[in-house]
Design a protein around this motif. Structure first.
Motif, PDB file in Angstrom:
ATOM      1  N   SER A  13       0.845  -1.262  -0.141  1.00 29.45           N
ATOM      2  CA  SER A  13       0.058   0.132  -0.097  1.00 29.45           C
ATOM      3  C   SER A  13       0.770   1.328   0.108  1.00 29.45           C
ATOM      4  N   VAL A  14       2.302   1.220  -0.055  1.00 30.71           N
ATOM      5  CA  VAL A  14       3.122   2.249  -0.300  1.00 30.71           C
ATOM      6  C   VAL A  14       3.366   2.543  -1.694  1.00 30.71           C
ATOM      7  N   THR A  15       3.109   3.707  -2.218  1.00 29.81           N
ATOM      8  CA  THR A  15       3.248   4.047  -3.697  1.00 29.81           C
ATOM      9  C   THR A  15       4.285   5.026  -4.115  1.00 29.81           C
ATOM     10  N   GLU A  16       4.730   5.781  -2.827  1.00 31.42           N
ATOM     11  CA  GLU A  16       5.735   6.856  -3.092  1.00 31.42           C
ATOM     12  C   GLU A  16       6.445   7.254  -1.840  1.00 31.42           C
ATOM     13  N   ALA A  17       7.642   7.815  -1.976  1.00 32.50           N
ATOM     14  CA  ALA A  17       8.651   8.084  -1.048  1.00 32.50           C
ATOM     15  C   ALA A  17       9.267   9.400  -1.282  1.00 32.50           C
ATOM     16  N   THR A  18       9.821   9.971  -0.356  1.00 32.36           N
ATOM     17  CA  THR A  18      10.641  11.189  -0.442  1.00 32.36           C
ATOM     18  C   THR A  18      11.991  10.861  -0.270  1.00 32.36           C
ATOM     19  N   VAL A  19      12.835  11.380  -1.029  1.00 28.27           N
ATOM     20  CA  VAL A  19      14.412  11.091  -1.169  1.00 28.27           C
ATOM     21  C   VAL A  19      14.908  11.997  -0.056  1.00 28.27           C
ATOM     22  N   ALA A  20      15.431  11.376   1.008  1.00 24.37           N
ATOM     23  CA  ALA A  20      16.028  12.045   2.017  1.00 24.37           C
ATOM     24  C   ALA A  20      17.481  12.593   2.143  1.00 24.37           C
ATOM     25  N   THR A  21      18.241  11.567   1.679  1.00 24.54           N
ATOM     26  CA  THR A  21      19.674  11.872   1.697  1.00 24.54           C
ATOM     27  C   THR A  21      20.513  11.064   0.673  1.00 24.54           C
ATOM     28  N   TRP A  22      21.235  11.940  -0.355  1.00 24.71           N
ATOM     29  CA  TRP A  22      22.057  11.161  -1.082  1.00 24.71           C
ATOM     30  C   TRP A  22      23.473  11.045  -0.401  1.00 24.71           C
ATOM     31  N   PHE A  23      23.856   9.882  -0.358  1.00 20.09           N
ATOM     32  CA  PHE A  23      25.417   9.588   0.192  1.00 20.09           C
ATOM     33  C   PHE A  23      26.465   9.621  -0.969  1.00 20.09           C
ATOM     34  N   LYS A  24      26.124   9.808  -1.938  1.00 18.54           N
ATOM     35  CA  LYS A  24      27.196   9.865  -2.985  1.00 18.54           C
ATOM     36  C   LYS A  24      26.653  10.859  -3.982  1.00 18.54           C
ATOM     37  N   GLN A  25      27.665  11.602  -4.796  1.00 15.58           N
ATOM     38  CA  GLN A  25      27.523  12.502  -5.570  1.00 15.58           C
ATOM     39  C   GLN A  25      27.864  12.183  -6.953  1.00 15.58           C
ATOM     40  N   PRO A  26      27.269  12.804  -8.313  1.00 16.75           N
ATOM     41  CA  PRO A  26      28.054  12.552  -9.531  1.00 16.75           C
ATOM     42  C   PRO A  26      29.318  12.360  -9.750  1.00 16.75           C
ATOM     43  N   GLY A  27      29.926  11.492 -10.208  1.00 21.55           N
ATOM     44  CA  GLY A  27      31.497  11.505 -10.373  1.00 21.55           C
ATOM     45  C   GLY A  27      31.959  10.515  -9.124  1.00 21.55           C
ATOM     46  N   ASP A  28      31.183  10.254  -8.056  1.00 14.26           N
ATOM     47  CA  ASP A  28      31.712   9.382  -6.746  1.00 14.26           C
ATOM     48  C   ASP A  28      32.025   8.009  -7.750  1.00 14.26           C
ATOM     49  N   VAL A  30      31.205   3.898  -7.010  1.00 13.91           N
ATOM     50  CA  VAL A  30      30.539   3.295  -6.023  1.00 13.91           C
ATOM     51  C   VAL A  30      31.114   1.535  -6.089  1.00 13.91           C
ATOM     52  N   ALA A  31      31.037   1.034  -5.264  1.00 15.50           N
ATOM     53  CA  ALA A  31      30.809  -0.496  -5.288  1.00 15.50           C
ATOM     54  C   ALA A  31      29.438  -1.309  -5.223  1.00 15.50           C
ATOM     55  N   VAL A  32      29.403  -2.462  -5.451  1.00 15.85           N
ATOM     56  CA  VAL A  32      28.339  -3.079  -5.811  1.00 15.85           C
ATOM     57  C   VAL A  32      27.716  -2.988  -4.282  1.00 15.85           C
ATOM     58  N   ASP A  33      26.478  -2.820  -3.973  1.00  9.33           N
ATOM     59  CA  ASP A  33      25.601  -2.895  -3.101  1.00  9.33           C
ATOM     60  C   ASP A  33      25.843  -1.687  -2.050  1.00  9.33           C
ATOM     61  N   GLU A  34      27.005  -0.846  -2.303  1.00  3.32           N
ATOM     62  CA  GLU A  34      27.169   0.430  -1.486  1.00  3.32           C
ATOM     63  C   GLU A  34      25.913   1.193  -1.484  1.00  3.32           C
ATOM     64  N   MET A  35      25.795   1.858  -0.348  1.00  4.20           N
ATOM     65  CA  MET A  35      24.414   2.588  -0.198  1.00  4.20           C
ATOM     66  C   MET A  35      24.518   3.937  -0.898  1.00  4.20           C
ATOM     67  N   LEU A  36      23.652   4.269  -1.934  1.00  3.46           N
ATOM     68  CA  LEU A  36      23.459   5.254  -2.590  1.00  3.46           C
ATOM     69  C   LEU A  36      22.609   6.246  -2.058  1.00  3.46           C
ATOM     70  N   CYS A  37      21.382   6.253  -1.626  1.00  2.00           N
ATOM     71  CA  CYS A  37      20.657   7.174  -1.203  1.00  2.00           C
ATOM     72  C   CYS A  37      19.752   6.521  -0.083  1.00  2.00           C
ATOM     73  N   GLU A  38      18.968   7.198   0.647  1.00  5.93           N
ATOM     74  CA  GLU A  38      17.859   6.716   1.551  1.00  5.93           C
ATOM     75  C   GLU A  38      16.633   7.323   1.249  1.00  5.93           C
ATOM     76  N   LEU A  39      15.529   6.710   1.151  1.00  3.51           N
ATOM     77  CA  LEU A  39      14.338   7.232   1.058  1.00  3.51           C
ATOM     78  C   LEU A  39      13.252   7.031   2.194  1.00  3.51           C
ATOM     79  N   GLU A  40      12.530   7.751   2.241  1.00  6.43           N
ATOM     80  CA  GLU A  40      11.640   8.034   3.479  1.00  6.43           C
ATOM     81  C   GLU A  40       9.964   8.123   3.126  1.00  6.43           C
ATOM     82  N   THR A  41       9.529   6.682   3.520  1.00  8.47           N
ATOM     83  CA  THR A  41       7.987   6.764   3.481  1.00  8.47           C
ATOM     84  C   THR A  41       7.343   7.038   4.634  1.00  8.47           C
ATOM     85  N   ASP A  42       5.884   7.006   4.592  1.00 12.27           N
ATOM     86  CA  ASP A  42       5.307   7.403   5.749  1.00 12.27           C
ATOM     87  C   ASP A  42       5.044   6.086   6.910  1.00 12.27           C
ATOM     88  N   LYS A  43       5.910   5.125   6.391  1.00 14.60           N
ATOM     89  CA  LYS A  43       6.053   4.046   7.400  1.00 14.60           C
ATOM     90  C   LYS A  43       7.375   3.635   7.920  1.00 14.60           C
TER      91      LYS A  43
END
Length: 528
Positions: A13-28, A30-43
């Motif tokens: 029942s969750v259809t959308e989220a808000t982009v909370a934080t980007w831990f990487k920036q363009p040009g950085d 990244v490794a496989v499975d390294e966290m790129l960003c964090e999304l926040e939903t209402d749950k």
């Protein structure tokens, strides 16, 4: 090859989220499975890992934007060869908590045997500084170091956690390299802007051995193994999982990862923690050092956390300063419970959040505060400051202590918006992710002791506010209705207020208006 990073499935029942934080920036890189960003939903909070190794190309959804399931977040250029050269320049401005020291230039003598040349060639020494701690906060306590001298770190990997009297602050690494020296140990008090540790960048620094090795004979091999562990993108644990493992005292061997390629997620740590607790009685049978005899064996002295010290101080100051008085009433919760039961499924389907009691109480308090504005005011010297808005504080108990996140402009929100805001702030409080802004500016507070089974209590004011409403347990009680005794779901309400600016009449009127609105929720719609 360009790879798309998309919004993952967010749950039922969750259809959308808000982009909370980007831990990487363009040009950085990244490794496989390294966290790129964090999304926040209402749950919940959702972490988005990198699907491949390479270079982060374009960020399509910036922080603060709302995105739907399967929406494009960013692109990755696959392959290590595409990583840009000026990496150190990009990482420095990204992490505000640090300030770079002057580069340490290593100039080996040309006549020196190459085998004796320094290991760190071309590296930079970077100072890890205490970040800005928020308004009126000047110092913090070093709570936990997640890395030790000699260990390798990647860009934005969490180094340590600081604890202030209000929130916990995470300190990320500004660049890839090796943690050289820790200057502020766990438990030490540090001022904003002071130095925490030293970091050395460069490939040579990665091979720096730890100062103290348990097996002297294996010093040469251990640093390489450690560097490999830190760089293994395929099994990089989620940052939230690392933090929780450190807090719970769990080792890697105690937690089985269920993420991609065995990656340890937050849920895995919770499961491992529960298993550890369930086996605790067996652990007691293991041999251990003899305990001291007498009263010392029955006592334990633990230093209060900064948050607990501040809670104690603020509550006592409130008692000493305000002319605090509490008035009580009771409310029949039947109408709210019936309305909630009738519409909860439709509400959840449309808004993606459950309909709880807190939105009703928030709306009822906003309604009452309009009629009795002095309960929403505060004293400033010899002036009374009336607030023509409602920033509603919602008291929440956490493992670290009581916190009061604030729902700003609650008087302008719908039921759904209030429920979403409360869910988001509650999740952030439990995860220790509340920011300073999340807990500032409240004009009135609601405290729900009923969730813990409290039947009656007198809440203490949250200064400089002049009112706080205490909710309690809903309990069936015999009541006289229309000359007959019937069983009704009743709740005691308690309003503590500052008698210096709120008279008894105003306090009683406020509580009666809250009672009337809850017993007949149609009043909230009709503004009666």
């Amino acid at each position: 090859m360009t790879i798309e990073v998309k919004v993952p499935t967010l749950g039922e029942s969750v259809t959308e989220a808000t982009v909370a934080t980007w831990f990487k920036q363009p040009g950085d890189t990244v490794a496989v499975d390294e966290m790129l960003c964090e999304l926040e939903t209402d749950k919940v909070t959702v972490e988005v890992p990198s699907p491949a190794a390479g270079t982060l190309g374009e960020i399509v959804a910036a922080e603060g934007e709302t995105v739907g399931v399967d929406a494009l977040l960013a692109t990755i250029s696959e392959g290590e060869g595409e990583a840009p050269a000026p990496k150190a320049e990009k990482s420095a401005p990204k992490a505000e908590p640090v300030e770079k020291a002057e580069p340490v230039e290593v100039k080996p003598d040309v006549n020196t045997d190459p085998g004796n040349a320094p290991a760190d060639t071309g590296g930079e020494a970077i100072d890890i500084m205490v970040p800005a701690l928020g308004e009126s906060v000047t110092e913090a306590t070093v709570a936990t170091w997640f890395k030790q001298p000699g260990e390798t770190v990647s860009v934005d990997e969490m180094l340590c956690e600081l604890e202030t009297d209000k929130v916990s602050v995470e300190v990320p690494s500004p660049a890839a390299g090796t943690l050289t020296e820790i200057l502020a140990q766990e438990g030490e008090t540090v001022a904003a802007g002071s130095k925490l540790a030293l970091l050395t960048t460069g490939a040579g620094a990665i091979a720096t051995p730890k100062p103290a090795s348990p097996e002297p004979g294996s010093d040469a091999g251990k640093p390489e193994a450690k560097a490999g562990d830190a760089a293994r993108g395929d099994v990089e644990n989620a940052p939230s999982a690392k933090k929780m493992m450190a807090e719970m005292g769990l080792s890697d061997a105690q937690v089985k990862g269920t993420g991609r390629d065995g990656r340890v997620m937050k849920e895995d740590v919770l499961k491992a923690g529960s298993a550890a607790k369930s086996t605790a009685p067996d652990a007691k049978q293991a041999p251990r050092a003899p305990t001291p005899a007498g009263d010392d064996a029955r006592e334990e002295r633990v230093k209060m956390t900064r948050l607990r010290q501040t809670i104690a101080k603020r509550l006592k100051d409130s008692q000493n300063t305000a002319a605090m008085l509490t008035t009580y009433n009771e409310v029949d919760m039947g109408a709210v419970m019936d309305l909630r039961s009738e519409y909860k499924d439709l509400f959840l389907k449309k808004h993606g959040v459950k309909l709880g009691f807190m939105s009703f109480f928030t709306k009822a308090c906003v309604h009452a505060l309009r009629e009795v504005p002095e309960v929403n005011a505060e004293i400033d010297g010899t002036d009374v400051v009336y607030k023509h808005f409602v920033h509603m504080g919602i008291a929440a108990g956490t493992p670290q202590g009581l916190v009061v996140p604030v729902i700003h402009d609650a008087d302008q929100m719908s039921f759904a918006e209030i429920e979403k805001a409360i869910a988001e702030k509650g999740a952030a409080a439990r995860d220790g992710k509340l920011s300073m802004a999340d807990m500032q500016g409240g004009t009135f507070t609601i405290s729900n002791g009923g969730v813990y089974g409290s039947l009656m209590s007198s809440p203490i004011l949250n200064p400089p506010q002049s009112g706080i409403l205490g909710m309690h347990k809903i309990q069936d009680r015999p009541m006289v209705v229309g000359g007959e005794i019937v069983i009704r779901p009743m709740m005691y309400l308690a309003l503590s207020y500052d008698h210096r600016i709120v008279d008894g009449k105003g306090a009683v009127t406020f509580l009666v208006r809250v009672k009337e609105a809850l017993e007949d929720p149609r009043r909230l719609v009709m503004d009666l």
